[in-house]
Design a protein around this motif. Structure first.
Motif, short mmCIF file in Angstrom:
data_model
loop_
_atom_site.label_atom_id
_atom_site.label_comp_id
_atom_site.label_asym_id
_atom_site.label_seq_id
_atom_site.Cartn_x
_atom_site.Cartn_y
_atom_site.Cartn_z
N ASP A 68 -22.70 99.47 -19.50
CA ASP A 68 -23.73 99.76 -18.51
C ASP A 68 -25.12 99.65 -19.16
O ASP A 68 -25.37 100.28 -20.19
CB ASP A 68 -23.53 101.17 -17.97
N ILE A 122 -27.96 100.86 -18.45
CA ILE A 122 -28.77 102.08 -18.43
C ILE A 122 -28.03 103.25 -19.07
O ILE A 122 -28.55 103.92 -19.96
CB ILE A 122 -29.17 102.45 -16.99
N SER A 165 -30.32 95.36 -14.13
CA SER A 165 -31.02 96.12 -15.16
C SER A 165 -32.46 96.41 -14.76
O SER A 165 -32.95 97.53 -14.95
CB SER A 165 -30.97 95.36 -16.49
N ARG A 210 -32.60 99.00 -11.70
CA ARG A 210 -32.37 100.38 -12.10
C ARG A 210 -33.48 100.89 -13.01
O ARG A 210 -33.87 102.06 -12.94
CB ARG A 210 -31.01 100.48 -12.80
N THR A 211 -34.01 100.02 -13.87
CA THR A 211 -35.13 100.43 -14.72
C THR A 211 -36.35 100.77 -13.88
O THR A 211 -37.07 101.75 -14.16
CB THR A 211 -35.48 99.32 -15.72
N VAL A 227 -35.74 104.14 -12.32
CA VAL A 227 -35.84 105.22 -13.31
C VAL A 227 -37.31 105.51 -13.64
O VAL A 227 -37.73 106.67 -13.70
CB VAL A 227 -35.06 104.84 -14.60
#
Length: 499
Positions: free
Chosen positions: A182, A184, A446, A449-450, A453
């Motif tokens: 994963d 993250i 990626s 999700r970054t 976050v």
């Protein structure tokens, strides 16, 4: 000016011209062999550059890099076996042209487009290195996500007439892209206890299996049934005036797209080739010919492939940030020589910097010369019987799969993808969307999700970032334009006429 004069003296010396020609020949061979490509080729080359000067070692690597990006199209056109990941888009129309007895035309378009793309990418590197590197810095996670999403909209153009089948294949590719660690959380997922999958499904194994092995099975079946293909030899690699007029716009647009996307770290030719092909299809009056042997379907991705070389070197030289896995290897070679890529390199080693900047342009020219001499010989493989070609493809596929990580697991995985690809072809499921989704899957996930976050779960980050908004609008237009063409007034008229 002293740096330019010194670099020209190095390039046009006997040693400089020698390494350019040696690199071009090695690059074409390495690129044409499935499973190798520029990254592995440079990795194998580095030990031989220890005793060379930094300037000559960089010229050798650049020449191999440029020619390997082109070399992948040779096997893609003649055998439907992309030698590199970036040649996957070329295989669609290139191999279709070869089946129609137009291999000579496809090879000539590929070589010319690659040369033009390499020259224009090199000119962009020479003239716009610092400004374009600054532009790349403005891309955040939301922007990269939008770029990946924009690339994924090419699925509509790769679906072979059935959007539903294309979407299903893209979903399969996205699912395969989730295998591994994963990005993250850092925990393994969908590996089923196999440590070989911790790094994800090997992309080259999937590429070789879906394209090369499946085609070997199909050729073996045709040979067994006595169904031969229409084949033609390649007598020369010079384009006719008619092909020039038909494809020059696609070469130009592919070069621009390849240069711009090459600057973005992690994007490169794997994505640029699909975006360039989709753009050429969208602006072509004969877009229905794409997938069935359209010359522009070869010209656009091939120009983009080589243009990414110059683009990928922009962040490496100006910022010390590799723009691709291949440039990361080149950075390692520079560090091995006691040099550190970045802005200080321009002041400390001007001769080296200009040798690299000018070397990209000259490497593209040398590639054309070497290709013109050797390609008519290499292209004779298309005249071999289908059974011999099928056996040769399987041999190269096994060798290429094993060379990825020296694991038999990758060989069996490649064979599995070959069976899958063969069944997909039997039931008319397009293979290209699977590859496209695998290429874009990690980039999309990626960065998505970054971005969430960093924004603490605030989805407005995707509509407040100007770059993200731009590419999201382009993605929306890329989806709506095919729908309008199919269901708008012209589309309804065309369906009534066909009925």
């Amino acid at each position: 000016m002293d740096g330019i004069a010194q670099s020209l003296g190095i390039i046009f010396s006997l040693g400089g011209l020698g390494v350019l020609f040696i690199g071009a020949l090695l690059g074409i061979v390495v690129g044409a062999l499935p499973g190798l490509g520029p990254s592995i080729g440079l990795s194998l080359l580095i030990p031989f550059t220890y005793s060379m000067s930094p300037e000559l070692s960089m010229l050798l690597m650049i020449s191999l890099y440029v020619s390997a990006e082109y070399g992948g199209s040779i096997s893609a056109i003649l055998l439907s076996t992309p030698g590199t990941a970036a040649a996957a888009a070329t295989a669609i129309d290139g191999y279709a042209m070869s089946q129609k007895g137009r291999a000579n035309e496809a090879i000539s378009i590929s070589l010319t487009a690659s040369t033009i793309g390499g020259i224009l990418g090199g000119l962009a590197l020479l003239l716009l290195a610092m400004p374009l590197a600054a532009l790349a810095l403005s891309f955040g996670p939301a922007g990269y996500f939008a770029v990946g999403l924009f690339g994924l909209t090419s699925v509509a153009a790769l679906s072979g007439g059935s959007l539903i089948k294309g979407l299903l294949c893209a979903a399969l590719g996205l699912a395969l892209a989730t295998v591994g660690i994963d990005p993250i959380a850092g925990t393994p997922r969908f590996t089923f206890g196999h440590f070989e999958l911790y790094e994800g499904v090997p992309f080259l194994a999937a590429l070789i299996g879906l394209f090369a092995v499946s085609e070997a099975f199909a050729l073996a079946e045709k040979h067994a049934r006595g169904q031969g293909m229409d084949k033609s030899g390649v007598g020369h690699v010079f384009m006719s005036l008619g092909l020039w007029r038909e494809t020059w716009r696609s070469m130009l647009s592919g070069s621009v797209i390849g240069t711009l996307l090459g600057i973005l770290p992690g994007v490169g030719g794997n994505i640029a080739c699909w975006v360039a092909r989709d753009y050429a299809r969208a602006r072509s009056k004969g877009s229905e010919a794409f997938g069935a042997g359209a010359p522009n379907g070869v010209a656009a991705p091939e120009a983009a492939n080589n243009a990414t070389v110059g683009g990928a070197l922009v962040p490496m030289l100006a910022l010390g940030v590799p723009g691709s896995p291949t440039t990361a290897i080149m950075m390692g070679a520079l560090i091995m020589h006691g040099l550190h890529p970045g802005p200080q390199l321009f002041a400390e080693q001007p001769a080296l910097v200009y040798a690299i900047l000018l070397g990209v342009i000259l490497a593209a020219v040398v590639q054309y010369i070497v290709g013109s001499i050797f390609l008519p010989v290499l292209a004779r493989t298309v005249l071999l019987p289908d059974g011999v070609i099928a056996a040769g493809i399987l041999c190269f596929a096994v060798l290429g799969a094993y060379a990825i990580r020296n694991l038999m697991f990758d060989v069996w995985l490649t064979m599995g993808f070959g069976v899958l690809g063969y069944m997909m072809k039997k039931f008319s499921f397009p293979v290209a969307p699977v590859i496209l989704a695998m290429v874009l899957g990690y980039l999309i996930e990626s960065n998505y999700r970054t971005a969430l976050v960093s924004s603490r779960g605030d989805y407005t980050v995707f509509v407040t970032d100007p770059i993200s908004v731009l590419f999201l609008l382009l993605s929306l237009a890329s989806i709506l334009v095919p729908i309008w063409r199919a269901w708008g007034p012209r589309g309804r008229t065309a369906r009534r006429v066909s009925a």
